[in-house]
Scaffold this active site. Structure first.
Site, PDB file in Angstrom:
ATOM      1  N   THR A  40       0.852  -1.196   0.000  1.00 45.06           N
ATOM      2  CA  THR A  40       0.000   0.000   0.000  1.00 45.06           C
ATOM      3  C   THR A  40       0.885   1.243   0.000  1.00 45.06           C
ATOM      4  O   THR A  40       0.644   2.192  -0.751  1.00 45.06           O
ATOM      5  CB  THR A  40      -0.946   0.007   1.216  1.00 45.06           C
ATOM      6  OG1 THR A  40      -1.748  -1.172   1.198  1.00 45.06           O
ATOM      7  CG2 THR A  40      -1.842   1.232   1.211  1.00 45.06           C
ATOM      8  N   ASP A  63       0.436  -4.528  10.220  1.00 44.74           N
ATOM      9  CA  ASP A  63      -0.694  -4.036  11.015  1.00 44.74           C
ATOM     10  C   ASP A  63      -0.285  -3.890  12.478  1.00 44.74           C
ATOM     11  O   ASP A  63      -0.642  -2.915  13.145  1.00 44.74           O
ATOM     12  CB  ASP A  63      -1.895  -4.987  10.912  1.00 44.74           C
ATOM     13  CG  ASP A  63      -2.422  -5.115   9.497  1.00 44.74           C
ATOM     14  OD1 ASP A  63      -2.378  -4.120   8.747  1.00 44.74           O
ATOM     15  OD2 ASP A  63      -2.886  -6.212   9.138  1.00 44.74           O
TER      16      ASP A  63
END
Length: 143
Positions: A40, A63
């Site tokens: 991303t 994450d």
């Protein structure tokens, strides 16, 4: 304008939607510190031509790295376009990231319309700091 530390995350099938949202807001976002998980972050750098602080890929711990930054008050906003229609192999990490954002009262957007609300809020350009919950009783509990 106060520089915000914005974490941007998207599951694979949601990356295109996040990138389109970023293009829509690129003139605003390029003035802030951007953080993202692996691929991303690469896509954001290519789109905005700015440096993004990249964590590992989500399934490899990215994450969780962002979650640690939230706990350490190093992130101001989380924008996480997660895929509601597909199970993720790292779903416990996804839940942990969202949970820790709620624990620390961090503004979170999980879709374009909510992200639009965050960026257009009058609080966005201010030196706003969400109220930090008081967890002293929890920390000092006797087990």
């Amino acid at each position: 304008m106060t520089v915000k530390k914005i974490a941007l995350v998207a599951h694979d099938r949601m990356k295109k939607e996040l990138i389109e949202w970023i293009k829509k807001h690129q003139n605003l976002l390029k003035h802030h510190e951007l953080y993202a998980t692996g691929s991303t972050g690469q896509a954001i750098e290519k789109t905005l031509n700015v440096t993004v602080t990249k964590m590992e890929s989500g399934p490899l711990g990215g994450d969780l790295q962002l979650g640690a930054k939230i706990v350490n008050k190093e992130i101001d906003i989380l924008i996480f376009f997660w895929d509601p229609l597909e199970a993720q192999p790292h779903d416990p990490d996804v839940r942990a990231l969202l949970r820790i954002a709620v624990v620390w009262n961090l503004p979170v957007a999980c879709n374009a319309s909510t992200a639009d609300y965050l960026l257009t809020s009058p609080l966005f350009d201010s030196d706003y700091h969400p109220e930090t919950p008081d967890y002293e009783a929890y920390r000092n509990r006797i087990i």
